[in-house]
Design an enzyme around this catalytic site. Structure first.
Site, PDB file in Angstrom:
ATOM      1  N   ARG A 275       0.701  -1.495   0.123  1.00 20.28           N
ATOM      2  CA  ARG A 275       0.238   0.295   0.161  1.00 20.28           C
ATOM      3  C   ARG A 275       0.932   1.268  -0.032  1.00 20.28           C
ATOM      4  O   ARG A 275       0.274   2.644   0.397  1.00 20.28           O
ATOM      5  CB  ARG A 275      -0.789   0.070   1.129  1.00 20.28           C
TER       6      ARG A 275
ATOM      7  N   SER B 123       7.259  -0.839  16.858  1.00 21.30           N
ATOM      8  CA  SER B 123       8.498   0.055  16.544  1.00 21.30           C
ATOM      9  C   SER B 123       8.315   1.269  15.735  1.00 21.30           C
ATOM     10  O   SER B 123       7.330   1.875  14.547  1.00 21.30           O
ATOM     11  CB  SER B 123       9.347  -0.937  15.011  1.00 21.30           C
TER      12      SER B 123
ATOM     13  N   THR C 192      15.383  -6.445  14.680  1.00 19.94           N
ATOM     14  CA  THR C 192      14.557  -6.864  16.057  1.00 19.94           C
ATOM     15  C   THR C 192      14.415  -8.081  16.108  1.00 19.94           C
ATOM     16  O   THR C 192      14.662  -8.474  15.129  1.00 19.94           O
ATOM     17  CB  THR C 192      13.894  -5.391  16.350  1.00 19.94           C
TER      18      THR C 192
ATOM     19  N   LYS D   8      17.599 -11.448  15.089  1.00 27.61           N
ATOM     20  CA  LYS D   8      18.730 -10.666  15.386  1.00 27.61           C
ATOM     21  C   LYS D   8      19.889 -11.297  15.044  1.00 27.61           C
ATOM     22  O   LYS D   8      21.095 -11.734  14.530  1.00 27.61           O
ATOM     23  CB  LYS D   8      19.703  -9.943  16.554  1.00 27.61           C
TER      24      LYS D   8
ATOM     25  N   ASN E 270      22.082  -6.369  14.500  1.00 28.10           N
ATOM     26  CA  ASN E 270      20.834  -5.769  14.059  1.00 28.10           C
ATOM     27  C   ASN E 270      20.696  -4.087  13.104  1.00 28.10           C
ATOM     28  O   ASN E 270      19.524  -3.558  12.363  1.00 28.10           O
ATOM     29  CB  ASN E 270      20.499  -5.002  15.244  1.00 28.10           C
TER      30      ASN E 270
ATOM     31  N   ASP F 260      23.682  -2.345  18.888  1.00 28.37           N
ATOM     32  CA  ASP F 260      23.207  -2.458  19.263  1.00 28.37           C
ATOM     33  C   ASP F 260      23.815  -1.712  21.269  1.00 28.37           C
ATOM     34  O   ASP F 260      23.580  -0.836  21.464  1.00 28.37           O
ATOM     35  CB  ASP F 260      22.424  -3.345  20.054  1.00 28.37           C
TER      36      ASP F 260
ATOM     37  N   ASN G 180      18.316 -16.513  32.510  1.00 30.47           N
ATOM     38  CA  ASN G 180      17.362 -16.091  31.290  1.00 30.47           C
ATOM     39  C   ASN G 180      16.608 -16.762  31.507  1.00 30.47           C
ATOM     40  O   ASN G 180      16.857 -18.092  32.554  1.00 30.47           O
ATOM     41  CB  ASN G 180      18.246 -16.692  30.263  1.00 30.47           C
TER      42      ASN G 180
ATOM     43  N   THR H 154      15.532 -19.849  30.227  1.00 33.24           N
ATOM     44  CA  THR H 154      16.213 -21.503  30.433  1.00 33.24           C
ATOM     45  C   THR H 154      18.093 -21.181  30.360  1.00 33.24           C
ATOM     46  O   THR H 154      18.480 -20.273  29.995  1.00 33.24           O
ATOM     47  CB  THR H 154      16.013 -22.519  29.012  1.00 33.24           C
TER      48      THR H 154
END
Length: 534
Positions: free
Chosen positions: A212, A269, A314, A318, A339, A356, A414, A416
């Protein structure tokens, strides 16, 4: 995997680039007017005129009550812009569920009363166009349309569909399909570029948004823009305001370079606001769009022309980006995350960078210097600090790498544990599971950096760590910038920590990307000004 290189043949080299402010493409912007009464439609037309669109689409099937002869006369007389009349039946995704002969009679009547365009569906177009043969006023253009709400067919199928639409005697053909993935849009661009007749090529849905916007680059006859956000006549329509002010639609031409933010999700974003405004100010011929991408490798292979010149990457792409690039900057390779992707204009090769870590680490250092009143020349205030990174994805890797480079002792937390351990081993640090983080406080004055999406819109009530654990940190950073102040940052500030918003990282990483995209110095003041509005 299909590669659609020819798609990006500039459709009209004859469309010369003109000075800024002048239209650089002939693509029209059309505002769909869907309302349940004639009075509301007339108000909508006046709003459309004020918004500077080129024409309105009057969706007769949205009216609650309709007296064709009287109402059409009023609509045509009152409309300050050229009119396109559509009376879409249920079988083509519209709202009209009545007699077919009556529906087509209304379109013929609109034509006789002075409509500028009428839209007729392919299924009935042959007979309809035959019925107006010899009676069609000179100025009116008949659009013959096809809508596919399931998918986007192959290039071969789309090509034969375009031929069928054209063979009805259409003045303009319209193909609207549905994007299951963003690579589907490339096929519509290819059909648009090679069409022998004026064509409207639209791909519906969030993954079709670029159809568009970039139709102005590839020679589409018109695009649709809504008067207000959320009030759409088909899925994925942008607002007129965004088309004109965010994407600078009138300034897009055949040689405009395309940039964008690749992510999933990506609609939140603010990168398009940042870069498009900067491109416009610098007089740089580029446009920056949201790219909702499922499969990064397929996306980069499909849009392989040098017209698609650079991308920001993002979550969650990444790390995959490292494998997709032909060459990766040594720092990005060490981090294991890219990034920023630049496509070489000479040979189309992809180069990967990581901007980053510079943005985030500088912002954290500035925060510490301000807290402890340290001068900028005294080495890094991160040296010797315990630096806890939440998350082991692309941004987590960048922060861990940057902190380690500055002499900090790094701990990765983290969800995990295995992934935390993996990253900790690579950079030479320690690992924790996120569940254990609340009880982890071997010392005071630690630094905390959240690089996960916990707390990002729409989940703004979430935080990756309980508030009572925040008292052990002197500075807390959150990579999220929507919202600007997350629950984590709010609670950290209440606990006495210095806070650094993801906005700082966002602006910092954008400086280098802008320079790589354009070859121009980054407009740092303008970036800050743009982001202060959000």
């Amino acid at each position: 995997m299909e590669t659609l290189n020819p798609l990006l043949v500039s459709y009209a080299a004859g469309l010369k680039m003109e000075s800024r402010g002048v239209r650089k493409n002939p693509t029209l912007i059309c505002a769909p007017i869907m309302a349940d009464s004639i009075d509301k439609m007339v108000i909508g037309m006046a709003e459309a005129k004020a918004s500077t669109v080129d024409l309105v689409e009057i969706r007769l099937d949205s009216l609650k009550s309709f007296n064709p002869y009287e109402d059409l006369k009023v609509l045509i007389k009152e409309c300050p812009l050229p009119t396109l009349f559509t009376y879409r039946p249920v079988w083509e995704g519209g709202l009209y569920d009545g007699d077919e002969k009556e529906r087509l009679d209304v379109l013929r009547l609109a034509m006789e009363l002075g409509a500028d365009y009428i839209d007729v569906e392919l299924k009935v177009a042959h007979d309809f166009i035959k019925s107006i043969n010899g009676k069609k006023p000179e100025k009116i253009k008949v659009i013959v349309s096809s809508h596919n709400y399931q998918n986007t067919p192959s290039v071969e199928e789309l090509g034969s569909l375009a031929v069928r639409l054209q063979s009805t005697g259409a003045d303009i053909v319209k193909i609207a399909t549905t994007a299951l993935e963003i690579t589907d849009v490339a096929r519509i661009f290819q059909i648009t570029v090679h069409s022998q007749v004026p064509i409207i090529g639209i791909v519906m849905g969030d993954r079709g948004l670029i159809s568009r916007i970039l139709c102005a680059k590839f020679g589409g006859y018109l695009t649709f823009g809504t008067l207000e956000a959320g009030v759409v006549s088909a899925p994925g329509q942008p607002t007129i305001k965004d088309l004109l002010n965010l994407y600078n639609f009138r300034q897009l031409g055949p040689d405009t370079k395309v940039y964008g933010i690749i992510g999933k999700p990506v609609g939140h974003s603010k990168s398009p606001m940042l870069y498009n405004e900067a491109f416009k100010s610098a007089g740089f011929n580029g446009v920056y769009v949201h790219l909702l991408v499922d499969d990064l490798a397929k996306f980069l292979q499909t849009y392989s022309s040098t017209d698609f010149a650079g991308f920001s990457c993002t979550i969650p792409h990444k790390e995959a980006a490292v494998k997709c690039c032909d060459e990766v900057d040594p720092v990005a390779k060490s981090i294991g995350a890219v990034n920023c992707i630049i496509r070489s204009q000479s040979d189309g090769k992809l180069f990967g960078y990581n901007t980053d870590y510079v943005g985030a680490i500088s912002a954290i250092e500035d925060g510490l210097r301000a807290r402890y009143n340290i001068s900028g020349t005294a080495g890094s205030p991160l040296a010797g600090k315990l630096f806890v990174v939440i998350g082991a994805g692309g941004a987590g890797k960048a922060l861990a790498y940057g902190a380690k480079q500055k002499g900090a002792r790094v701990v990765i937390a983290n969800r995990t544990y295995e992934r935390a351990r993996e990253l900790a081993d690579i950079i030479g640090g320690d690992a924790l599971s996120l569940a254990d983080l609340a009880r982890f406080h071997p010392k005071e004055d630690m630094i905390l950096a959240n690089t996960t999406s916990i707390g990002m819109q729409p989940n703004i009530d979430e935080s990756p760590i309980p508030k009572d654990a925040l008292k052990y940190y002197s500075l807390v950073f959150d990579a999220i910038y929507t919202p600007k102040i997350t629950r984590l940052l709010r609670e950290a500030e209440e606990s006495g920590a210095t806070i650094v918003s993801g906005l700082e990282m966002f602006i910092g990483q954008a400086y280098e990307q802008f320079e790589r995209f354009t070859g121009l110095p980054a407009p740092k003041e303008q970036f800050r000004k743009t982001m202060s509005k959000y």
